[in-house]
Scaffold this motif. Structure first.
Motif, short mmCIF file in Angstrom:
data_model
loop_
_atom_site.label_atom_id
_atom_site.label_comp_id
_atom_site.label_asym_id
_atom_site.label_seq_id
_atom_site.Cartn_x
_atom_site.Cartn_y
_atom_site.Cartn_z
N HIS A 38 46.69 -65.86 49.00
CA HIS A 38 46.42 -64.52 49.56
C HIS A 38 44.96 -64.13 49.34
O HIS A 38 44.30 -63.63 50.25
CB HIS A 38 47.34 -63.48 48.93
CG HIS A 38 48.72 -63.51 49.49
ND1 HIS A 38 49.63 -62.52 49.21
CD2 HIS A 38 49.36 -64.37 50.29
CE1 HIS A 38 50.77 -62.79 49.82
NE2 HIS A 38 50.62 -63.91 50.47
N TRP A 39 44.48 -64.35 48.13
CA TRP A 39 43.09 -64.00 47.86
C TRP A 39 42.13 -64.89 48.65
O TRP A 39 41.12 -64.41 49.16
CB TRP A 39 42.78 -64.06 46.36
CG TRP A 39 43.18 -62.79 45.67
CD1 TRP A 39 44.18 -62.63 44.75
CD2 TRP A 39 42.61 -61.50 45.87
NE1 TRP A 39 44.25 -61.31 44.37
CE2 TRP A 39 43.29 -60.59 45.04
CE3 TRP A 39 41.58 -61.01 46.68
CZ2 TRP A 39 42.99 -59.23 44.99
CZ3 TRP A 39 41.28 -59.65 46.63
CH2 TRP A 39 41.98 -58.79 45.79
N GLN A 40 42.45 -66.18 48.77
CA GLN A 40 41.59 -67.06 49.56
C GLN A 40 41.50 -66.56 51.00
O GLN A 40 40.41 -66.52 51.58
CB GLN A 40 42.10 -68.50 49.51
CG GLN A 40 41.86 -69.14 48.16
CD GLN A 40 42.62 -70.45 47.99
OE1 GLN A 40 43.55 -70.77 48.73
NE2 GLN A 40 42.25 -71.21 46.97
N SER A 42 42.03 -63.44 52.13
CA SER A 42 41.28 -62.19 52.17
C SER A 42 39.78 -62.41 52.04
O SER A 42 38.99 -61.76 52.71
CB SER A 42 41.76 -61.24 51.06
OG SER A 42 43.04 -60.78 51.34
N THR A 54 36.31 -57.10 52.37
CA THR A 54 37.59 -57.78 52.35
C THR A 54 38.71 -56.75 52.38
O THR A 54 38.48 -55.57 52.18
CB THR A 54 37.73 -58.71 51.12
OG1 THR A 54 38.88 -59.54 51.30
CG2 THR A 54 37.86 -57.93 49.83
N TRP A 56 42.84 -55.94 51.11
CA TRP A 56 43.98 -56.26 50.28
C TRP A 56 45.11 -55.36 50.74
O TRP A 56 44.87 -54.27 51.26
CB TRP A 56 43.68 -56.07 48.80
CG TRP A 56 44.72 -56.72 47.95
CD1 TRP A 56 45.62 -56.12 47.12
CD2 TRP A 56 44.99 -58.12 47.87
NE1 TRP A 56 46.44 -57.06 46.52
CE2 TRP A 56 46.06 -58.30 46.97
CE3 TRP A 56 44.43 -59.25 48.47
CZ2 TRP A 56 46.59 -59.55 46.66
CZ3 TRP A 56 44.95 -60.49 48.15
CH2 TRP A 56 46.02 -60.63 47.25
N PHE A 98 39.84 -58.10 41.35
CA PHE A 98 40.68 -59.09 42.03
C PHE A 98 41.26 -60.06 41.01
O PHE A 98 40.52 -60.85 40.42
CB PHE A 98 39.88 -59.90 43.04
CG PHE A 98 39.01 -59.10 43.99
CD1 PHE A 98 39.27 -57.77 44.28
CD2 PHE A 98 37.91 -59.70 44.58
CE1 PHE A 98 38.45 -57.06 45.16
CE2 PHE A 98 37.10 -59.01 45.47
CZ PHE A 98 37.37 -57.69 45.75
N VAL A 100 43.65 -63.23 40.52
CA VAL A 100 44.32 -64.35 41.18
C VAL A 100 45.31 -64.95 40.18
O VAL A 100 44.91 -65.35 39.08
CB VAL A 100 43.30 -65.42 41.65
CG1 VAL A 100 44.02 -66.59 42.28
CG2 VAL A 100 42.29 -64.81 42.60
#
Length: 192
Positions: A38-40, A42, A54, A56, A98, A100
């Motif tokens: 998900h973070w990658q 975003s 970005t 979220w 953030f 992860v």
């Protein structure tokens, strides 16, 4: 989604970005946790679509949405309401760190907008399922970002924020932790 290249930053946003130490000092801090994929995704958005920004998101079912808009009945909706209220009424900057999963804290962003999007699929799992799973989305100007890979995230920030890495959005309230995180965050931003 409103793209930053189609808008003009307000006087307030320009002030926050030009006076970053002051902004960090005044900000409410939050931790948003998510899976690496998900973070990658975003952060790829930042790289390929809207440079430096970005998104979220968070899950909201109809019950949570009612709570969010009306009387607060659950912690999830209460956190979102608190963030929105602080930004709208208090004119207080909101900074999200953030987190992860299995990696640690890898960055921070200044919240610039909120959106409810029930029509557009954004994250890969939404595109696979065909359903919007994270309809409440907030856009952030990335203030600091560390590459995350097998080395992990920022060790100091991850250690300080270990009690705030549960799912969803967590408000950092412990003043001792807030003070230390803000000091480190200002250092990290200057390193960029």
């Amino acid at each position: 989604m409103v793209f930053v290249n189609s808008t003009k930053p307000s006087r307030l946003l320009r002030h926050w970005l030009q006076n970053i130490d002051e902004t960090v000092d005044e900000a409410e801090l939050w931790v948003s946790s998510g899976k690496p994929e998900h973070w990658q995704w975003s952060l790829k958005y930042s790289e390929y679509v809207e440079n430096g920004y970005t998104y979220w998101g968070t899950r909201l079912n109809i019950s949570s949405l009612r709570d969010f808009c009306g009387e607060i009945k659950n912690v999830h909706a209460a956190s979102l309401n608190k963030m929105l209220e602080e930004l709208m009424h208090g004119k207080k900057p909101q900074i999200v760190l953030f987190y992860v999963s299995e990696t640690g804290i890898v960055g921070a962003g200044l919240v610039t907008s909120f959106e409810f999007d029930f029509s557009n699929l954004f994250w890969p799992e939404e595109k696979s399922s065909g359903d919007v799973e994270f309809p409440f989305r907030f856009k952030m100007k990335i203030l600091w970002l560390s590459p995350f890979d097998e080395k992990g995230g920022d060790e100091e920030l991850t250690r300080l924020l270990k009690n705030y890495v549960r799912s969803s959005l967590q408000h950092v309230k412990d003043e001792k932790v807030v003070k230390k995180v803000k000091r480190l965050l200002k250092e990290r931003i200057k390193e960029v």
